[in-house]
Design a protein around this motif. Structure first.
Motif, PDB file in Angstrom:
ATOM      1  N   ALA A  74     -11.827  -6.683  11.061  1.00 42.16           N
ATOM      2  CA  ALA A  74     -11.352  -7.194   9.842  1.00 42.16           C
ATOM      3  C   ALA A  74     -10.193  -6.259   9.242  1.00 42.16           C
ATOM      4  O   ALA A  74      -9.232  -6.960   8.984  1.00 42.16           O
ATOM      5  N   ASP A  75     -10.075  -4.932   9.515  1.00 37.35           N
ATOM      6  CA  ASP A  75      -8.993  -4.323   9.183  1.00 37.35           C
ATOM      7  C   ASP A  75      -7.942  -4.688  10.146  1.00 37.35           C
ATOM      8  O   ASP A  75      -6.662  -4.891   9.718  1.00 37.35           O
TER       9      ASP A  75
ATOM     10  N   ARG B 289      -7.390  -7.886  11.706  1.00 37.58           N
ATOM     11  CA  ARG B 289      -7.034  -9.057  11.122  1.00 37.58           C
ATOM     12  C   ARG B 289      -6.097  -8.979  10.037  1.00 37.58           C
ATOM     13  O   ARG B 289      -5.169  -9.712   9.940  1.00 37.58           O
ATOM     14  N   SER B 290      -6.519  -8.355   9.076  1.00 36.05           N
ATOM     15  CA  SER B 290      -5.727  -8.050   7.720  1.00 36.05           C
ATOM     16  C   SER B 290      -4.267  -7.428   7.910  1.00 36.05           C
ATOM     17  O   SER B 290      -3.355  -7.906   7.346  1.00 36.05           O
ATOM     18  N   ALA B 291      -4.343  -6.461   8.950  1.00 32.58           N
ATOM     19  CA  ALA B 291      -2.941  -5.987   9.295  1.00 32.58           C
ATOM     20  C   ALA B 291      -2.038  -6.804  10.176  1.00 32.58           C
ATOM     21  O   ALA B 291      -0.911  -6.726   9.473  1.00 32.58           O
TER      22      ALA B 291
ATOM     23  N   TYR C 160      -2.030  -9.911   9.940  1.00 30.11           N
ATOM     24  CA  TYR C 160      -1.563 -11.286   8.868  1.00 30.11           C
ATOM     25  C   TYR C 160      -0.776 -10.634   7.994  1.00 30.11           C
ATOM     26  O   TYR C 160       0.334 -11.340   7.720  1.00 30.11           O
ATOM     27  N   ARG C 161      -1.006  -9.397   7.546  1.00 33.74           N
ATOM     28  CA  ARG C 161       0.062  -8.835   6.236  1.00 33.74           C
ATOM     29  C   ARG C 161       1.263  -8.509   6.903  1.00 33.74           C
ATOM     30  O   ARG C 161       2.246  -8.688   6.533  1.00 33.74           O
TER      31      ARG C 161
END
Length: 617
Positions: free
Chosen positions: A123-124, A126-128, A130-131
């Motif tokens: 999850a971390d 993917r978020s990184a 995408y961000r």
């Protein structure tokens, strides 16, 4: 406008923008790519420590089982029958149950912790990713397919989740079992262990070398899947065009060929993995069977006890099983290493538009809008370095002024908007907003001061209320409705099945072109910026809607600076000033009346359009 779309298309076609494009993988022959995951793993050191403790306990419990069997054979079956032998057997089985209980608890704890780690780290990541991607400049998206990015965020991160949540734990567990089992083999029999170790070294070396080929094929397989995903995303987003040109069969065939290519590449990987697994199992177990054959002869000769041989067999099985599991884990790790490289490539991509180290603030907002100025600006799209979109352009727009920009396609009109928003930086010259060079402003500060209604309206998969609220996230429902009324969108929204709560469909498929345009205008008006950019804001409207929106826009222009791009000259006649562009330069400036009287480019455009309108009517 057309010039922008042309340049964008050119950029995506040529794909030569090295600074924005995701770099090619160096396809290293090792698992060093996993080093890039350390920043994502570091925050969870405590959980890794807890998993490590559980892992050691589980491995120790497993390694204790063969010793218990040795005791059972030598002290139970090997002793003379009687009460002592029965007590030894009972004690051994009681100890075995205790070991099994510890093993169960430790295994469950390890599974829970490492599964949590896999989900959390994924999850971390993917978020990184995408961000990072959403902060890239438009140049990045000209040279990188959206489907490829989505494939990396979904498929590749799933592979990493398997590694973090399963493979690392399995690898460490089997490494401990291998080392512990090897030590106990030497404790049991130095001679047999030396033979088995020497033979295993000869077996492992070719396994490692062959594994490198599997890793390369794994990376190729992921690339082919990403290509197919990108193609599918592009076609599905253009279904009306595909069907209008009856290309369904052609596109299905093209996608089928891409999928087949991905399948063939995957089969190469699977065949290599299968051969690797077969080779590892045959060679490892063949080595163990040979050594056990020697051990059986040693028992018959009386140089080993039955318990020693039983213990040796179990430890040999543990060592062999751990080697087989390690080869399997290595295959998964090699596949995930390619996925990790692809994700790290995305994270290493640098946007060509950088935030200033020491940003400045805009002066207090004036009551009548923002001042905008261009000084000797020259700009060339990276995909067309020999064809300047703007050439030594200078322009001053006063606060509260309404300026219209007209000209033939490719003149550089929309390029101006892209530079105002700092989607690109000019190669020379400067652009200032209220006297501050926009390169000295934070991007959020700059873009918060600008509202835009693009020619190609974007509608999100949400209801009407949220689509308009996109202009200002904290706006109340009343403010959203007020903006919709100002944009002449309120009436048609109210007529939708659930009013403002009506879902508008993906890309606004449930709305007409004119309705989508009015949603975009309401979104810009809700933002209430000092500078308003209108890129063919009324191009998709019918005559009645255009009249309503034009009236609303004129009211919205009060108290703010407005720049309008339009092909339809009827929408710009009341502008304070009209700029006529050609080949990236301003060639005429004036009001509608003065430019018609001048008899130049604008006069010709006006004659063509108004004559056409006259003929139609």
């Amino acid at each position: 406008m057309t010039n922008s779309s042309t340049s964008s298309t050119t950029g995506s076609t040529t794909g030569d923008t090295a600074s924005a494009k995701v770099p090619d993988s160096d396809r290293k022959g090792s698992l060093s790519a996993f080093k890039g995951l350390f920043p994502f793993l570091r925050p969870y050191r405590r959980q890794f420590l807890m998993a490590g403790v559980a892992l050691v306990m589980a491995a120790a419990s497993t390694l204790a089982i063969p010793y218990a069997f040795k005791q059972m054979i030598d002290l139970g079956f090997g002793a003379s029958a009687g009460a002592t032998s029965i007590r030894n057997v009972n004690a051994t089985f009681l100890a075995l149950f205790g070991v099994a209980t510890v093993l169960a608890l430790a295994t469950a704890a390890r599974f829970y912790i490492v599964s949590w780690l896999g989900e959390r780290v994924t999850a971390d990541i993917r978020s990184a990713v995408y961000r990072h991607v959403v902060n890239q400049s438009p140049e990045f998206f000209e040279t990188t397919q959206t489907g490829e990015v989505l494939s990396r965020i979904t498929t590749d991160t799933t592979l990493i989740q398997a590694v973090v949540g399963t493979s690392i734990s399995m690898a460490l567990r089997n490494m401990l079992l291998f080392l512990g089992g090897l030590v106990m083999l030497f404790v049991t029999s130095v001679k047999l262990s030396s033979i088995i170790l020497g033979l295993l070294v000869l077996v492992v070396v070719p396994i490692v070398l062959f594994g490198r080929r599997v890793r390369k094929l794994s990376r190729d397989s992921q690339d082919r899947i990403a290509d197919a995903s990108a193609m599918a995303g592009e076609i599905l987003n253009a279904m009306p065009t595909v069907q209008a040109f009856t290309h369904e069969k052609i596109e299905s065939t093209r996608f089928g060929a891409s999928v087949e290519g991905a399948f063939q590449t995957a089969m190469k990987r699977i065949r290599s993995r299968a051969m690797l697994t077969m080779f590892a199992i045959v060679m490892v177990f063949g080595t163990i069977v040979f050594v056990l054959w020697l051990g059986a002869h040693a028992v018959l000769a009386g140089t080993m006890t039955g318990g020693d041989l039983g213990q040796f067999i179990l430890y040999a099985s543990i060592v062999a099983g751990s080697i087989g599991a390690l080869s399997e884990v290595m295959g998964e790790a090699q596949r995930a290493a390619g996925a990790t490289e692809r994700l790290l490539e995305l994270l290493s991509a640098k946007s060509t538009i950088q935030e200033p180290a020491q940003p400045l603030a805009l002066p207090a907002r004036a009551a009548n809008g923002a001042a905008l100025a261009l000084s000797d600006v020259t700009f060339t799209y990276p995909s067309r370095p020999d064809s300047p979109a703007l050439s030594r352009l200078s322009l001053n727009i006063l606060p509260g002024e309404t300026v219209a920009v007209v000209g033939p396609s490719g003149a550089g009109k929309t390029t101006l908007f892209q530079l105002f928003l700092r989607f690109y930086d000019p190669q020379s010259g400067s652009i200032t907003l209220d006297g501050v060079d926009i390169r000295r402003l934070e991007l959020h500060t700059l873009r918060d001061a600008i509202g835009i209604v693009p020619q190609d309206t974007v509608i999100f998969s949400a209801d009407a209320m949220e689509n308009i609220r996109y202009g200002r996230a904290g706006a109340s429902d009343a403010e959203v409705i007020a903006a919709a009324k100002l944009a002449a969108a309120h009436e048609f929204i109210e007529r939708l099945p659930q009013g403002y709560k009506s879902f508008l469909g993906e890309r606004g498929v449930r709305l007409s072109g004119g309705q989508r345009q009015r949603i975009a205008i309401a979104r810009a008006l809700l933002k209430n910026p000092p500078l308003l950019l209108l890129d063919e804001a009324t191009s998709a409207l019918d005559a009645e809607s255009e009249r309503l929106v034009q009236s609303a826009l004129e009211a919205a222009m009060v108290g703010r600076t407005t720049v309008i791009i339009a092909h339809r000259l009827a929408t710009v006649q009341r502008a304070d000033r009209i700029l006529v562009m050609e080949d990236g330069r301003i060639v005429e400036t004036g009001t509608h009346a003065s430019l018609v009287a001048l008899g130049g480019i604008y006069a010709n455009l006006a004659a063509l359009q108004f004559h056409h309108v006259h003929v139609v009517h």
